[in-house]
Design a protein around this motif. Sequence first.
Motif, mmCIF file in Angstrom:
data_model
loop_
_atom_site.group_PDB
_atom_site.id
_atom_site.type_symbol
_atom_site.label_atom_id
_atom_site.label_comp_id
_atom_site.label_asym_id
_atom_site.label_seq_id
_atom_site.Cartn_x
_atom_site.Cartn_y
_atom_site.Cartn_z
ATOM 1 N N ASP A 291 24.790 35.632 57.545
ATOM 2 C CA ASP A 291 25.977 35.009 56.336
ATOM 3 C C ASP A 291 25.477 35.861 55.217
ATOM 4 O OD1 ASP A 291 27.106 33.670 58.423
ATOM 5 O OD2 ASP A 291 26.670 31.725 57.652
ATOM 6 N N LEU A 292 24.542 35.707 54.736
ATOM 7 C CA LEU A 292 24.086 36.310 53.414
ATOM 8 C C LEU A 292 24.214 37.802 53.437
ATOM 9 C CD1 LEU A 292 22.930 36.353 50.566
ATOM 10 C CD2 LEU A 292 20.510 36.437 51.708
ATOM 11 N N MET A 293 23.652 38.510 54.703
ATOM 12 C CA MET A 293 23.625 40.034 54.812
ATOM 13 C C MET A 293 25.362 40.581 54.772
ATOM 14 S SD MET A 293 20.393 40.858 57.186
ATOM 15 C CE MET A 293 20.690 42.640 57.102
ATOM 16 N N ALA A 294 26.142 39.592 55.366
ATOM 17 C CA ALA A 294 27.531 39.896 55.707
ATOM 18 C C ALA A 294 28.251 39.727 54.407
ATOM 19 C CB ALA A 294 28.277 38.954 56.523
ATOM 20 N N SER A 295 27.668 38.811 53.416
ATOM 21 C CA SER A 295 28.369 38.643 52.193
ATOM 22 C C SER A 295 28.039 39.944 51.237
ATOM 23 C CB SER A 295 27.859 37.319 51.399
ATOM 24 O OG SER A 295 28.385 36.268 52.353
ATOM 25 N N ILE A 296 26.659 40.500 51.348
ATOM 26 C CA ILE A 296 26.286 41.320 50.596
ATOM 27 C C ILE A 296 26.986 42.813 50.846
ATOM 28 C CG2 ILE A 296 24.197 43.149 50.093
ATOM 29 C CD1 ILE A 296 22.464 40.605 50.363
ATOM 30 N N PHE A 297 27.342 42.882 52.324
ATOM 31 C CA PHE A 297 28.016 43.997 52.689
ATOM 32 C C PHE A 297 29.368 44.013 52.058
ATOM 33 C CE2 PHE A 297 30.672 46.279 56.071
ATOM 34 C CZ PHE A 297 30.001 47.442 55.911
ATOM 35 N N LYS A 298 29.908 42.762 52.121
ATOM 36 C CA LYS A 298 31.426 42.654 51.646
ATOM 37 C C LYS A 298 31.165 42.806 50.049
ATOM 38 C CE LYS A 298 34.971 39.145 51.142
ATOM 39 N NZ LYS A 298 35.120 37.536 51.392
ATOM 40 N N VAL A 299 30.551 42.438 49.391
ATOM 41 C CA VAL A 299 30.550 42.910 47.789
ATOM 42 C C VAL A 299 30.496 44.453 47.681
ATOM 43 C CG1 VAL A 299 29.064 42.166 45.805
ATOM 44 C CG2 VAL A 299 29.606 40.361 47.181
ATOM 45 N N ILE A 300 29.656 44.990 48.582
ATOM 46 C CA ILE A 300 29.430 46.261 48.240
ATOM 47 C C ILE A 300 30.568 47.298 48.473
ATOM 48 C CG2 ILE A 300 28.206 48.424 49.371
ATOM 49 C CD1 ILE A 300 25.716 46.588 49.750
ATOM 50 N N VAL A 301 31.438 46.818 49.493
ATOM 51 C CA VAL A 301 32.568 47.562 49.638
ATOM 52 C C VAL A 301 33.502 47.152 48.681
ATOM 53 C CG1 VAL A 301 34.670 47.433 51.374
ATOM 54 C CG2 VAL A 301 32.396 47.236 52.247
ATOM 55 N N LEU A 302 33.643 45.989 48.304
ATOM 56 C CA LEU A 302 34.379 45.667 46.908
ATOM 57 C C LEU A 302 34.101 46.475 45.736
ATOM 58 C CD1 LEU A 302 34.911 41.740 47.333
ATOM 59 C CD2 LEU A 302 36.962 43.616 47.481
ATOM 60 N N CYS A 303 32.779 46.549 45.401
ATOM 61 C CA CYS A 303 32.117 47.188 44.295
ATOM 62 C C CYS A 303 32.826 48.670 44.432
ATOM 63 C CB CYS A 303 30.911 47.171 44.189
ATOM 64 S SG CYS A 303 30.482 45.463 43.350
ATOM 65 N N ILE A 304 32.827 49.374 45.544
ATOM 66 C CA ILE A 304 33.191 50.629 45.871
ATOM 67 C C ILE A 304 34.486 50.935 45.615
ATOM 68 C CG2 ILE A 304 33.416 52.506 47.603
ATOM 69 C CD1 ILE A 304 30.966 51.325 49.114
ATOM 70 N N GLY A 305 35.440 49.915 46.090
ATOM 71 C CA GLY A 305 36.754 50.124 45.776
ATOM 72 C C GLY A 305 37.189 49.893 44.229
ATOM 73 N N LEU A 306 36.541 49.090 43.688
ATOM 74 C CA LEU A 306 36.549 48.912 42.040
ATOM 75 C C LEU A 306 36.109 50.194 41.368
ATOM 76 C CD1 LEU A 306 37.247 47.110 39.599
ATOM 77 C CD2 LEU A 306 34.912 46.126 39.836
ATOM 78 N N PHE A 307 35.117 50.770 41.877
ATOM 79 C CA PHE A 307 34.614 51.928 41.127
ATOM 80 C C PHE A 307 35.496 53.068 41.382
ATOM 81 C CE2 PHE A 307 30.055 50.052 41.345
ATOM 82 C CZ PHE A 307 30.199 49.405 40.059
ATOM 83 N N ILE A 308 36.154 53.198 42.407
ATOM 84 C CA ILE A 308 37.199 54.057 42.662
ATOM 85 C C ILE A 308 38.285 53.892 42.030
ATOM 86 C CG2 ILE A 308 38.538 55.358 44.524
ATOM 87 C CD1 ILE A 308 36.336 54.814 46.582
ATOM 88 N N ALA A 309 38.760 52.795 41.982
ATOM 89 C CA ALA A 309 40.152 52.467 41.042
ATOM 90 C C ALA A 309 39.955 52.763 39.767
ATOM 91 C CB ALA A 309 40.325 51.062 41.399
ATOM 92 N N LEU A 310 38.806 52.282 38.997
ATOM 93 C CA LEU A 310 38.535 52.617 37.825
ATOM 94 C C LEU A 310 38.191 54.170 37.509
ATOM 95 C CD1 LEU A 310 35.900 49.792 36.922
ATOM 96 C CD2 LEU A 310 38.179 49.978 36.189
ATOM 97 N N ASP A 311 37.774 54.759 38.366
ATOM 98 C CA ASP A 311 37.707 56.251 38.131
ATOM 99 C C ASP A 311 39.073 57.021 38.293
ATOM 100 O OD1 ASP A 311 35.747 58.499 37.770
ATOM 101 O OD2 ASP A 311 36.639 59.135 39.744
#
Length: 318
Positions: free
Chosen positions: A68-88
């Motif tokens: 569950d921890l590794m899955a949550s970390i992976f989920k947060v990474i995907v969200l951060c990538i989307g956030l950075f693309i949107a801000l850029d």
Amino acid sequence: MISIPSVGEAEKLIEEKLGGWFDVVISHIPNFIVAIVIAIVFSILARLAGKLMKNLLRRSLDSTQIADLMASIFKVIVLCIGLFIALDFVGLKGTVTSLLAGAGIVGLAIGFAFQDMTENLIAGIAMGVRKPFKTGDVIETDDVFGSVHSINLRNTLIESFYGQLILVPNKVLFRNVLKNYTTLGIRRIEVPVGISYGDDIEKAKDVIVDKINEFDFVIRKDETAVYAEGFGDSSINLLVWFWIKYPGEPDFMTVRHKGVVAVKQALDEADISIPFPIRTLDFGIKGGEKLDAMISDKISQQSSNKDSSDGADSSQSE
């Protein structure tokens, strides 16, 4: 001197600024809409990817917490990538750089502040991937010996054979040498025994091997063996080896007990003695004659001293 603008000039300046900002906002509305769409898409994608990763990790890892921890970390990474693309996409490259720098600084500070906790967490994740042991395995490390009761992200709970629960940090299990007695499913039993110097070693070996191999719990019967280990003070020291399934029934202590009893019975039936500790003084060996002469001289000297003392006492009494 500083000139103070009039009210009309101030209103005109404010209107120009607001108008400029309004024009900028209007011109960037399409970018904002696209950025919001990107954030929503990546949010949905992160949720789906997190569920998929959780299912895959739960199948491959024994610990659901680690999965569950590794899955949550992976989920947060995907969200951060989307956030950075949107801000850029809306032209906030400086914000993205600042967020990345801030995240790095915060992560470094947390790592130093909770170094021990972080190390145990990383060790727990690494062991969850490598799987050196699982719940129920019998392990030994760093003076801890027992069966694994439960595994979590920071520590492992081990139940010793004395009925105690021992909490071991994961970094201890990750750093030190770890013995897993359950992985191969077999274990060798060793029983030391000594026979007298007057008995035949090969005969003792044959009778012990035959006796041990009568047990049903003994496996690899062709590997049951007896080896002469060395010369003891009062016996020839032998080492009896045989294999059993482990863990299994009967348990280790019962098997070792039966092994010791069987060795004793086999030697008794073959009239081979297991000697008590013995000390023998042999003055007939090389160098022994000198020791014998020294002792005789000492006894003679003590006897003559006693006679001289008795003669002196008699003269004084006369």
